[in-house]
Design a protein around this motif. Structure first.
Motif, PDB file in Angstrom:
ATOM      1  N   MET A 188      -4.742  75.639  24.336  1.00  0.00           N
ATOM      2  CA  MET A 188      -3.467  75.452  23.645  1.00  0.00           C
ATOM      3  C   MET A 188      -3.507  75.108  22.225  1.00  0.00           C
ATOM      4  N   ALA A 189      -4.588  75.017  21.722  1.00  0.00           N
ATOM      5  CA  ALA A 189      -4.717  74.629  20.296  1.00  0.00           C
ATOM      6  C   ALA A 189      -3.820  75.314  19.282  1.00  0.00           C
ATOM      7  N   ALA A 190      -3.680  76.649  19.410  1.00  0.00           N
ATOM      8  CA  ALA A 190      -2.726  77.474  18.324  1.00  0.00           C
ATOM      9  C   ALA A 190      -1.382  76.951  18.500  1.00  0.00           C
ATOM     10  N   GLY A 191      -1.097  76.705  19.694  1.00  0.00           N
ATOM     11  CA  GLY A 191       0.573  76.467  20.065  1.00  0.00           C
ATOM     12  C   GLY A 191       0.553  74.954  19.756  1.00  0.00           C
ATOM     13  N   TYR A 192      -0.268  74.330  19.974  1.00  0.00           N
ATOM     14  CA  TYR A 192      -0.338  72.684  19.454  1.00  0.00           C
ATOM     15  C   TYR A 192      -0.030  72.522  17.882  1.00  0.00           C
ATOM     16  N   ASN A 193      -0.834  73.246  17.002  1.00  0.00           N
ATOM     17  CA  ASN A 193      -0.758  73.444  15.595  1.00  0.00           C
ATOM     18  C   ASN A 193       0.469  74.038  15.275  1.00  0.00           C
ATOM     19  N   ALA A 194       1.027  75.072  15.736  1.00  0.00           N
ATOM     20  CA  ALA A 194       2.608  75.431  15.340  1.00  0.00           C
ATOM     21  C   ALA A 194       3.477  74.496  15.610  1.00  0.00           C
ATOM     22  N   ALA A 195       3.333  73.835  16.891  1.00  0.00           N
ATOM     23  CA  ALA A 195       4.270  72.751  16.884  1.00  0.00           C
ATOM     24  C   ALA A 195       4.297  71.536  15.867  1.00  0.00           C
ATOM     25  N   GLN A 196       2.994  71.363  15.476  1.00  0.00           N
ATOM     26  CA  GLN A 196       2.986  70.507  14.610  1.00  0.00           C
ATOM     27  C   GLN A 196       3.726  70.415  13.268  1.00  0.00           C
ATOM     28  N   VAL A 197       3.306  71.885  12.859  1.00  0.00           N
ATOM     29  CA  VAL A 197       3.868  72.434  11.521  1.00  0.00           C
ATOM     30  C   VAL A 197       5.304  72.257  11.663  1.00  0.00           C
ATOM     31  N   VAL A 198       6.089  72.886  12.641  1.00  0.00           N
ATOM     32  CA  VAL A 198       7.500  72.957  12.590  1.00  0.00           C
ATOM     33  C   VAL A 198       8.135  71.546  12.634  1.00  0.00           C
ATOM     34  N   ALA A 199       7.462  70.744  13.449  1.00  0.00           N
ATOM     35  CA  ALA A 199       7.983  69.477  13.305  1.00  0.00           C
ATOM     36  C   ALA A 199       7.643  68.697  12.046  1.00  0.00           C
ATOM     37  N   GLU A 200       6.556  68.748  11.233  1.00  0.00           N
ATOM     38  CA  GLU A 200       6.612  68.365   9.988  1.00  0.00           C
ATOM     39  C   GLU A 200       7.586  68.902   9.232  1.00  0.00           C
ATOM     40  N   ASP A 201       7.801  69.914   9.004  1.00  0.00           N
ATOM     41  CA  ASP A 201       8.785  70.759   8.438  1.00  0.00           C
ATOM     42  C   ASP A 201      10.259  70.140   8.600  1.00  0.00           C
ATOM     43  N   LEU A 202      10.607  69.642   9.755  1.00  0.00           N
ATOM     44  CA  LEU A 202      11.753  69.402  10.223  1.00  0.00           C
ATOM     45  C   LEU A 202      11.906  67.661  10.215  1.00  0.00           C
ATOM     46  N   GLY A 203      10.759  67.144   9.672  1.00  0.00           N
ATOM     47  CA  GLY A 203      10.613  65.617   9.283  1.00  0.00           C
ATOM     48  C   GLY A 203      10.579  64.771  10.915  1.00  0.00           C
ATOM     49  N   VAL A 204       9.968  65.365  11.854  1.00  0.00           N
ATOM     50  CA  VAL A 204      10.044  64.573  13.204  1.00  0.00           C
ATOM     51  C   VAL A 204       8.511  64.426  13.750  1.00  0.00           C
ATOM     52  N   ARG A 205       7.602  64.774  12.952  1.00  0.00           N
ATOM     53  CA  ARG A 205       6.146  64.931  13.424  1.00  0.00           C
ATOM     54  C   ARG A 205       5.849  63.495  13.634  1.00  0.00           C
ATOM     55  N   ASN A 206       6.050  62.447  13.047  1.00  0.00           N
ATOM     56  CA  ASN A 206       5.481  61.016  13.000  1.00  0.00           C
ATOM     57  C   ASN A 206       6.171  60.358  14.266  1.00  0.00           C
ATOM     58  N   GLN A 207       5.847  60.526  15.340  1.00  0.00           N
ATOM     59  CA  GLN A 207       6.402  59.997  16.352  1.00  0.00           C
ATOM     60  C   GLN A 207       5.067  58.867  17.097  1.00  0.00           C
ATOM     61  N   ARG A 208       5.791  57.934  17.638  1.00  0.00           N
ATOM     62  CA  ARG A 208       4.707  56.782  18.228  1.00  0.00           C
ATOM     63  C   ARG A 208       3.833  57.622  19.475  1.00  0.00           C
TER      64      ARG A 208
END
Length: 430
Positions: A381-401
């Motif tokens: 699931m690496a490709a899906g995980y990376n896509a989720a990271q990119v979308v989260a970064e663009d929405l400003g919500v990637r940095n979660q504890r």
């Protein structure tokens, strides 16, 4: 390799590409692991590297297996082939309790619990683009909700690969934002590596011939049939390049025995499923073209595969209760993104390597890719995980504890307690 396991997985696989700075670090780690300079590796094919590294042909044949599956690059490409040897060493393999479909169930439940909606039997007719931004998806007339339109508040993520995504966008729409990428998507290579899979139901354990000199074989869940010779290993990749299906067939098989690590995969009667996959060219030009897959080739392929299995597991056929042969066409029908039976998102050819895959962020704003990207799509699931990271970064919500785990770290820390239950289960069966 073990020293760099977490760092390599983090940089090479569980982070989005393209990223040139990260790419240079990956090459340096490959150099460290193989003990050769980046410059030297950049001039070598996989075969040249293995011949310089190992005296034993059997060692060369064994290490080549995951490389020759074309998972990390083109083995005969200078540089790419050598680096693919190092990258392929960083795989870890595991099977979820109850089968790897348990991963799908777990992710799906998490998605639903957090307000997601899953629509099955809903093929998409097109992705709407307005003013250079992906705004909605429209379902096809054959969908469970014919012609339904779903507005995208923030993102449209496509998992149908380069060719499928271009079809949904429309070639002219894509050309208007990036003509070069549109051409690359149109001619995205998919036919070099078709998957053929045999599923066997057998009675009892696998009678591996090699267990006489290596008892660990009887404990392994993932094995490779590693060619007849080093020259045969070379001939296999040449046959792949030349689209010679039968010349490629029968050389190397990736074999999974789920019951070795998951007691739930063995019935009370002692039956288990064995899965064998081979990567071979799709076209079958000499046999009459793609239509031939639905003819006698399916039966002939199963017959020949039984011969190969009997050669490495004497008496195997006598234990077979049932078997089914999947062809590349069967896989394509099941998964429309797997064009020509290519399940990895596209061939890893010289022009479709790490920095030349589809970008996670597409030039159409709010459109993201999670297929035909780097790395390949597998159960990890690496490709899906990376896509989720990119979308989260663009929405400003990637940095979660809570979003701080490093890939493979938990696996390495807990391997001891994971192996112990498996040993106890095997003892109980005996």
């Amino acid at each position: 390799m073990l020293e760099k396991m977490v760092e390599m997985n983090e940089l090479a696989f569980y982070s989005p590409h393209p990223d040139t700075g990260k790419f240079e670090e990956i090459l340096k780690m490959c150099s460290y692991v193989l003990g050769r300079s980046v410059e030297d590796l950049s001039s070598m094919t996989a075969y040249e590297l293995l011949e310089l590294t190992f005296e034993s042909d059997k060692a060369r044949q064994t290490i080549l297996c995951p490389v020759a599956l074309h998972l990390q690059g083109a083995p005969l490409s200078r540089g790419q082939g050598a680096f693919a040897v190092a990258l392929s060493l960083f795989y870890t393999t595991a099977i979820g309790i109850g089968g790897n479909e348990a991963l799908v169930d777990a992710v799906s439940r998490c998605f639903l619990d957090h307000g997601g909606t899953i629509l099955a039997n809903c093929p998409v007719d097109r992705i709407e683009v307005r003013d250079g931004r992906a705004t909605a998806v429209v379902l096809s007339p054959e969908a469970a909700f014919p012609g339904a339109r779903f507005e995208a508040r923030h993102a449209v993520i496509s998992n149908v690969g380069a060719r499928g995504t271009l079809d949904l966008l429309g070639e002219e729409t894509m050309r208007s934002v990036d003509s070069r990428l549109a051409t690359k998507m149109k001619h995205w290579r998919m036919d070099e590596r078709g998957s053929t899979v045999t599923s066997w139901l057998i009675d009892g354990r696998m009678p591996w011939g090699s267990s006489d000199f290596d008892p660990l074989v009887d404990k392994a869940h993932l094995m490779y049939r590693a060619y007849d010779s080093w020259s045969a290993a070379k001939d296999y990749v040449v046959a792949m390049i030349n689209n010679d299906t039968w010349a490629a067939f029968g050389n190397m098989i990736e074999i999974l025995d789920y019951g070795q690590v998951d007691p739930n995969a063995i019935s009370p009667e002692g039956y288990r499923v064995i899965r064998g996959e081979e990567a071979i060219p799709y076209p079958l030009r000499k046999e009459g073209g793609p239509e031939a897959w639905d003819g006698p080739i399916r039966d002939e392929m199963l017959r020949r595969r039984h011969e190969v299995m009997n050669s490495i597991a004497p008496g195997f056929s006598e234990r077979v209760i049932d078997a089914y042969q999947w062809t590349p066409v069967d896989i394509w029908r099941t998964n429309q993104a797997a064009v020509f039976g290519q399940v990895l998102g596209g061939d890893f050819s010289e022009d479709q390597w790490i920095l030349d895959r589809m970008p996670y962020r597409m030039p159409v704003r709010s459109l993201y890719m999670s297929n035909s990207v780097w790395p390949l799509g597998l159960t990890w699931m690496a490709a899906g995980y990376n896509a989720a990271q990119v979308v989260a970064e663009d929405l400003g919500v990637r940095n979660q504890r809570w979003w701080s785990a490093r890939p493979v770290a938990w696996f390495l820390d807990n391997i001891g307690q994971l192996l112990e239950p498996m040993e106890l289960a095997a003892t109980a069966r005996r």
